[in-house]
Enzyme design. Structure first.
Site, PDB file in Angstrom:
ATOM      1  N   CYS A  22      33.111  67.151  62.696  1.00 42.34           N
ATOM      2  CA  CYS A  22      33.502  67.000  64.176  1.00 42.34           C
ATOM      3  C   CYS A  22      33.296  65.798  64.490  1.00 42.34           C
ATOM      4  CB  CYS A  22      32.369  68.101  64.966  1.00 42.34           C
ATOM      5  SG  CYS A  22      30.873  67.162  64.590  1.00 42.34           S
ATOM      6  N   HIS A  84      21.339  64.072  65.333  1.00 42.78           N
ATOM      7  CA  HIS A  84      20.562  65.213  66.148  1.00 42.78           C
ATOM      8  C   HIS A  84      19.835  64.801  67.281  1.00 42.78           C
ATOM      9  CE1 HIS A  84      20.770  65.278  61.568  1.00 42.78           C
ATOM     10  NE2 HIS A  84      21.280  66.713  61.816  1.00 42.78           N
ATOM     11  N   HIS A 134      13.768  72.221  63.738  1.00 42.24           N
ATOM     12  CA  HIS A 134      15.086  71.457  63.546  1.00 42.24           C
ATOM     13  C   HIS A 134      14.910  70.083  64.388  1.00 42.24           C
ATOM     14  CE1 HIS A 134      19.327  70.482  63.925  1.00 42.24           C
ATOM     15  NE2 HIS A 134      19.492  71.136  63.080  1.00 42.24           N
ATOM     16  N   GLU A 136      17.205  68.305  65.865  1.00 38.24           N
ATOM     17  CA  GLU A 136      17.763  68.273  67.276  1.00 38.24           C
ATOM     18  C   GLU A 136      16.807  69.175  68.430  1.00 38.24           C
ATOM     19  OE1 GLU A 136      21.461  70.566  69.931  1.00 38.24           O
ATOM     20  OE2 GLU A 136      21.661  70.193  68.082  1.00 38.24           O
ATOM     21  N   THR A 175      22.533  72.880  70.224  1.00 41.88           N
ATOM     22  CA  THR A 175      24.179  72.910  70.280  1.00 41.88           C
ATOM     23  C   THR A 175      24.773  73.646  68.761  1.00 41.88           C
ATOM     24  OG1 THR A 175      24.440  70.709  69.003  1.00 41.88           O
ATOM     25  CG2 THR A 175      24.114  70.608  71.490  1.00 41.88           C
ATOM     26  N   CYS A 205      28.245  73.320  71.012  1.00 45.53           N
ATOM     27  CA  CYS A 205      29.296  72.130  71.207  1.00 45.53           C
ATOM     28  C   CYS A 205      30.577  73.082  70.885  1.00 45.53           C
ATOM     29  CB  CYS A 205      28.969  71.241  70.417  1.00 45.53           C
ATOM     30  SG  CYS A 205      29.133  71.465  68.675  1.00 45.53           S
ATOM     31  N   SER A 234      22.077  73.648  60.243  1.00 50.91           N
ATOM     32  CA  SER A 234      22.263  74.735  61.230  1.00 50.91           C
ATOM     33  C   SER A 234      23.542  75.425  61.357  1.00 50.91           C
ATOM     34  CB  SER A 234      21.689  74.497  62.593  1.00 50.91           C
ATOM     35  OG  SER A 234      21.582  75.540  63.365  1.00 50.91           O
ATOM     36  N   ASN A 235      24.573  74.529  61.749  1.00 53.55           N
ATOM     37  CA  ASN A 235      25.910  75.100  62.222  1.00 53.55           C
ATOM     38  C   ASN A 235      26.597  75.814  60.681  1.00 53.55           C
ATOM     39  OD1 ASN A 235      28.365  73.290  60.955  1.00 53.55           O
ATOM     40  ND2 ASN A 235      26.654  71.817  61.606  1.00 53.55           N
ATOM     41  N   SER A 278      29.204  69.010  59.418  1.00 56.39           N
ATOM     42  CA  SER A 278      28.829  67.918  58.739  1.00 56.39           C
ATOM     43  C   SER A 278      29.323  67.596  57.229  1.00 56.39           C
ATOM     44  CB  SER A 278      27.137  67.827  58.632  1.00 56.39           C
ATOM     45  OG  SER A 278      26.711  68.734  58.110  1.00 56.39           O
TER      46      SER A 278
END
Length: 319
Positions: A22, A84, A134, A136, A175, A205, A234-235, A278
């Site tokens: 991203c 993050h 996490h 973030e 996010t 996001c 996480s994503n 990522s």
């Protein structure tokens, strides 16, 4: 002599789009690379710049040194904060020590930080929807005074959380969460606390939303899904959950092609492939090539949108 032709079983690869890097990840990696060009090696990075071993190892090879604490950074070395985000105490300590530092926090994470600061300045208690420990979440909670923010991780906690003043409450979110799960948690909070204030625009996001939408559209068209990403991403983990939620039980997270258990994919004729935000595209290409060694491959593309967002580099590196 008769030549033996080996028959390779057919396999259709369905590549989700968007997938992979991203704008925030791309910007963070560029910051490390530009810093190495400007300052020379070593350049220190507090925490993994993004959660991907391939990316981190590539930057290590160029001279980046990854640490978990500013105490590990020499006084004369530049340091970069990861995508993050970090608690306010971290840049404050860097300033106290006179360190040269660059902030690679994703601008969309910084947006959440700004929201949290605004709510705190207005005297509201804040509920943060996210995953404990996490980086973030640690960074976001570190934007406001201790005790001002409450972490809610799931529906059960949303049903039981007891803020000090339910009439003076706000929420923000990590996010990289599941869009659907977060919406359910928000619905519970709004039911229990009708006065709660939320972000003007949702915090999850665009990249997380788009990648989940692509997997959702693809999952029912394939027999199995491979998500390329790190176990601590996480994503990427959410993409596996989304695929399973759409009925594709054979959805697994792998870091790269060498990690694939091809025996588990016996009988699969349509294989969906995506990558977390990522994970670089070269890892997808690795999987496609590994599949070609075992199958007669047909490639299809399943795209839900095109991404054109870019983020500017810090002024110190943009010249």
């Amino acid at each position: 002599m008769t030549e033996t032709i080996q028959f390779l079983p057919p396999l259709t690869l369905v590549l989700a789009g968007p997938r992979g890097f991203c704008a925030g990840v791309d910007r963070a990696i560029q910051i490390v690379e530009r810093a190495l060009q400007k300052y020379g090696a070593p350049v220190y990075v507090r925490h993994e710049i993004v959660h991907n071993k391939f990316v981190v190892d590539s930057l290590k090879a160029k001279g980046a040194v990854f640490v978990e604490d500013l105490a590990e950074v020499p006084d004369d070395a530049p340091v970069i904060f990861s995508a993050h985000g970090v608690p306010k105490a971290v840049p404050a300590e860097a300033t106290r020590r006179g360190l040269t530092y660059l902030d690679a926090t994703c601008p969309l994470v910084s947006k959440v930080h700004t929201e949290a600061e605004r709510h705190a300045a207005d005297g509201r208690q804040i509920i943060l929807i996210g995953h404990a420990n996490h980086p973030e979440v640690i960074g976001t909670m570190g934007q406001v005074p201790e005790g001002r923010m409450i972490l809610v991780e799931d529906l059960a906690q949303a049903e039981t959380v007891q803020p000090a003043d339910p009439e003076n409450l706000a929420f923000v979110t990590q996010t990289t969460l599941s869009v659907d799960e977060t919406a359910t948690i928000v619905a519970v909070l709004r039911r229990r606390f009708p006065a709660i204030q939320g972000p003007r625009k949702e915090d999850i996001c665009y990249a997380t939303t788009n990648r989940q939408a692509a997997v959702r559209a693809m999952a029912r068209r394939v027999d199995a899904v491979l998500v390329l990403g790190a176990p601590n991403s996480s994503n990427s983990r959410r993409l596996v959950e989304v695929a399973k939620g759409e009925g594709c039980d054979r959805a697994v997270l792998v870091q790269r092609a060498a990690d694939i258990d091809w025996a588990q994919l016996d009988g699969v004729r349509r294989l969906g492939i995506t990558a977390g935000a990522s994970a670089p595209e070269v890892l997808v290409e690795e999987v496609v090539e590994a599949a070609r060694r075992r199958h007669t491959v047909t490639v299809e593309h399943a795209s839900v949108t095109e991404e054109t967002i870019t983020f500017k580099l810090p002024r110190a590196l943009s010249a």
